[in-house]
Design a protein around this motif. Sequence first.
Motif, PDB file in Angstrom:
ATOM      1  N   HIS A 166     -49.922 -22.029   2.045  1.00  0.00           N
ATOM      2  CA  HIS A 166     -50.207 -23.244   2.795  1.00  0.00           C
ATOM      3  C   HIS A 166     -50.173 -22.956   4.298  1.00  0.00           C
ATOM      4  CE1 HIS A 166     -50.418 -26.745   0.143  1.00  0.00           C
ATOM      5  NE2 HIS A 166     -49.598 -26.109  -0.662  1.00  0.00           N
ATOM      6  N   GLY A 167     -50.439 -24.016   5.078  1.00  0.00           N
ATOM      7  CA  GLY A 167     -50.306 -23.938   6.527  1.00  0.00           C
ATOM      8  C   GLY A 167     -51.505 -24.529   7.230  1.00  0.00           C
ATOM      9  N   ASN A 168     -51.254 -25.303   8.283  1.00  0.00           N
ATOM     10  CA  ASN A 168     -52.360 -25.939   8.998  1.00  0.00           C
ATOM     11  C   ASN A 168     -52.936 -25.050  10.094  1.00  0.00           C
ATOM     12  OD1 ASN A 168     -49.824 -26.506  10.540  1.00  0.00           O
ATOM     13  ND2 ASN A 168     -51.276 -27.447  11.958  1.00  0.00           N
ATOM     14  N   ASN A 169     -52.293 -23.915  10.389  1.00  0.00           N
ATOM     15  CA  ASN A 169     -52.784 -23.024  11.439  1.00  0.00           C
ATOM     16  C   ASN A 169     -52.449 -21.591  11.082  1.00  0.00           C
ATOM     17  OD1 ASN A 169     -53.935 -22.191  13.869  1.00  0.00           O
ATOM     18  ND2 ASN A 169     -52.039 -22.459  15.023  1.00  0.00           N
ATOM     19  N   LYS A 170     -52.961 -21.138   9.945  1.00  0.00           N
ATOM     20  CA  LYS A 170     -52.687 -19.773   9.494  1.00  0.00           C
ATOM     21  C   LYS A 170     -53.340 -18.767  10.441  1.00  0.00           C
ATOM     22  CE  LYS A 170     -53.144 -21.427   4.714  1.00  0.00           C
ATOM     23  NZ  LYS A 170     -53.892 -22.675   5.072  1.00  0.00           N
TER      24      LYS A 170
END
Length: 466
Positions: free
Chosen positions: A137-141
């Motif tokens: 997951h993650g909004n800014n990988k």
Amino acid sequence: MTHTHMAGDIHANVAAPGPQWLQRPQDVNAVDPALWSHTSKRSESGELTIGGLGVTEIVETTQTPVYVMDEEDFRSRAQAFATAFEGWRVFYAAKAFLCRGVARWAFQEGLGIDVASGGELATVLSAGVDPAVLGLHGNNKSVDELELAITSGVGRIIVDSLDEIDRLEQLCQQHGCRAQVMVRVTAGVEAHTHEYIATAHEDQKFGFSIANGQALVAMVRCHVSPSLDLLGIHSHIGSQIFATHGFEVAARRTMKLMAQFHSATGQHLPELDLGGGFGIRYTSQDSPATPDQLATDLREIVEHEARGHQMAVPTMSIEPGRAVVGPSGTALYTVGTVKVVDLDGGAQRVYVSVDGGMSDNIRPALYAAEYSAALVSRSSQAEPVLCRVVGKHCESGDILVRDVFLPGDIRPGDILGVPASGAYSRSMASNYNHATKPPVVAVRDGELTTLLRRETLEDLLGLDVG
């Protein structure tokens, strides 16, 4: 008379402090089994034992503060979710708490693992967990995080922006591989939880909006990509949620989106993830659902929506984290000072200061999370008094337990236990005031194992290159 204050009820003038739900206990030594891990119980001497070990022995070995993880409790809760949701994919949400030992426990009990950073991914991989059962997951990988995911064979990457889709596609082309992805969407659900842990309303950083069409655009973008395999849709509505009403709305909107995708492309998406966020009991006012109850309700919701759209029920996933590890952990502290403070209207408050605080549990200060506490090193015949358990940090908001009844003879040297400290305590810990992070130990069948050692001053100074 109560007067509200812009900074919250901590500053209100009150004649009778304490929330209405908090009841004076008939037995101040009683341990509510609904709040503590499965193996926690009082010995004949009044000392709390966890995993067959008395807290005094644990503290003699580890000192305080310390997080004590009940391994049997963790495994049984993981098993309960795997059994209740048989046929679904259950991913342990590592952000709740992660170390290599816990990653192995989750994997051994048949759970996949959801990670939200390169650090979490590296930890799980180093524990020997099969990367095929991982989700990132993650909004800014970052590029490095995405590269680690595709080169290590992570089973699914939950994409969160068009920029990320572009980055991931370029990396796949560079490495000559394909990536399996899910598109995270915002379903427009106002989950009944604190705004900081609600994640499916429109005005926030996660996912693609269903309402404005961004989600469908992102899904088609992944579908036509020569490097990406679109598995399905991911939705997460928030954390510490007790009712399934929000999941019903999320399922309705995400499955409608799946039907729209089929109409646009002629393809059926095979998977749908409804996320996690299932609540646990921190105080006597909390009433979480069991895994069996959750499974029954969610299955009914999904099957109903599938019938409505004349589609097959997709492969379903959930991501419990707090609900697995939260009740398994107990934080132990040593009392340092006890102070009685006079309040307006003639009332008093007893401040019990311990050797930890907001550096090892930021949740009460961050969003007024409520906890319970008990004197666990001995029994007491004293009458219960309303107390506030506070930390040692240089902040008046450094509160661990806002209101709790403790014995009137609480004194320096006593050990306090705070149940339900397994999730979002050590994982959100900081070095504020240059505090060292407490260790995490596992207990089972009378044996203690260190999962994470205590940080030392040498660790802190070793980072200071000045």
